[in-house]
Design a protein around this motif. Sequence first.
Motif: not given
Length: 530
Positions: A18-20, A45-47, A143-144, A158-161
Amino acid sequence: MRYTYEREVTGSTKVQVLVVGAGPVGLVAACDLARRGVEVRVIDAADGSSSGSRAKGLQPRSLEVLDDLGVVGRIMASGRSRTPIRKYKGTTVLGTSEVNPDAQEPSCSTPYTRTMLIPQWRVEEVLRERLGELGVTVEYGSRLEGLEQDGEYAHATIQKGGERENVSVPYVVGSDGAFSEVRKLVGVGFLGQTDETVRMLTGDVELSGLDRDFWHWWPSPDGKLLALCPLASTDTFQIQIGVSADAAEEFSREQIQSLIDQRSGRNDIHVRRVVSQSIWRFNVRMVDRYRVGRVFLAGDSAHVHSPAGGLGMNTGIQDAYNLGWKIAHVLGGAPEALLDTYEEERLPIAADILSLSSKLISERLQGGVPSEGRSTDTLQLHLNYPASALNDGPARSDAVVNPGDRAPDSLGQTADGTAARFFDLFRGQHLTALAFGPQSRKTAQVLAERFPRELRSFAVLPPDSPHAGLDATSMIDHEGHAHRDYGIDGDTLLIVRPDGYVGMRVTDPDQVHALDYLGRMLPPGRPVSS
């Protein structure tokens, strides 16, 4: 060569790394891993992708990295390597100089010798294209939020939407910038200093009234410099302008116009639009660890410094290039200790770069321009790993190339007379054995038989060698370039690592010793018949 991770990964994912962070550092890491067959996932994390130039210079060593990744042509088509600097005092032109005044012309050993000016967003765009060709898409808006690890996996949240996803992967690469969430979650400190009194407005602006053939500088000994650099393949200039310690975080177009008028003493430079902007603070920090178990830090997550010398993005790119092949090899069965060499090699480099960049920014704030006092250190062609555990062979003070040094390019001929670059031999996922002499050729052949996927062997023959019976693994040093570029003075075997550094250099090599050396960085090879 394809590396596979054979153990079942629990949960819903088969991702191995996983590359963050999807800046240049994360994208280089992901490209290098993906081309080696590693299942990689990239989150940011950016849009969406960045539109600002931020960093704007690729150094020659980074161009060599991008050459290996197969994208240097796209980069060269989008940048400029010869942008002269025009220096002013008010409306008076004081003179013109080069960004790299001491740079040599390209040669057989060094095809890239000058800084390539190109906005960071374009570098990222090219790398995303390459990553897409390798079957990987950046997941923006992800976002991690959590990171734990045990003996087998790193467990990421990971949080998304508005939804959370828990994934378990063998390794995590944190390339998520100076405010790295990865670094915070693994508890690594960020040592150094921030001087809030030293600030600079940087950004991209569209303007009229300036020649786009020059990088325009109004230096000032009180730190209130103004610099306007045309960005190739765009209609914008990057602006750098010293501001006071109590300056706002954002400036209006009118305020930027007023600053330009004051610093330049001119009224014919007109700002039409502000594309992007940010405030840079004097911030010099680095970690004391690059690795915590299954988690690695790279780029600004591990070190931040001034923009002077164009060193930040470039040092991060080389972090990623050093790390990618090592993770891939360990996933394929190489010794776990190989991963320890990432910190061993890259942490001292970061410490040296922080010192150099701080020196350069101090000179800029006192009135210097990029071409003044700049040494070849900023080109990063001489960075090496003299104390690496992956080195084998004596280090000689009179040697042209020692273990741990960059392997130079060179030029030879194949048996049919076709010109061939050494960088073309190195390009890809493998180690390369260069054999100068009969004993070295025999040893290299044994190594290639033992590691047929992981290592390619080439015999470098003197100009007077007969061409009859030669195959694709033979290279004629028809003009003696290779012997000179590598300083060969005997029957010598060199093993070049996947990241383009010489690992082993020995004279009259012993097969058992050479096989033992490769055991440090490769999975067990197949048996070779006697």
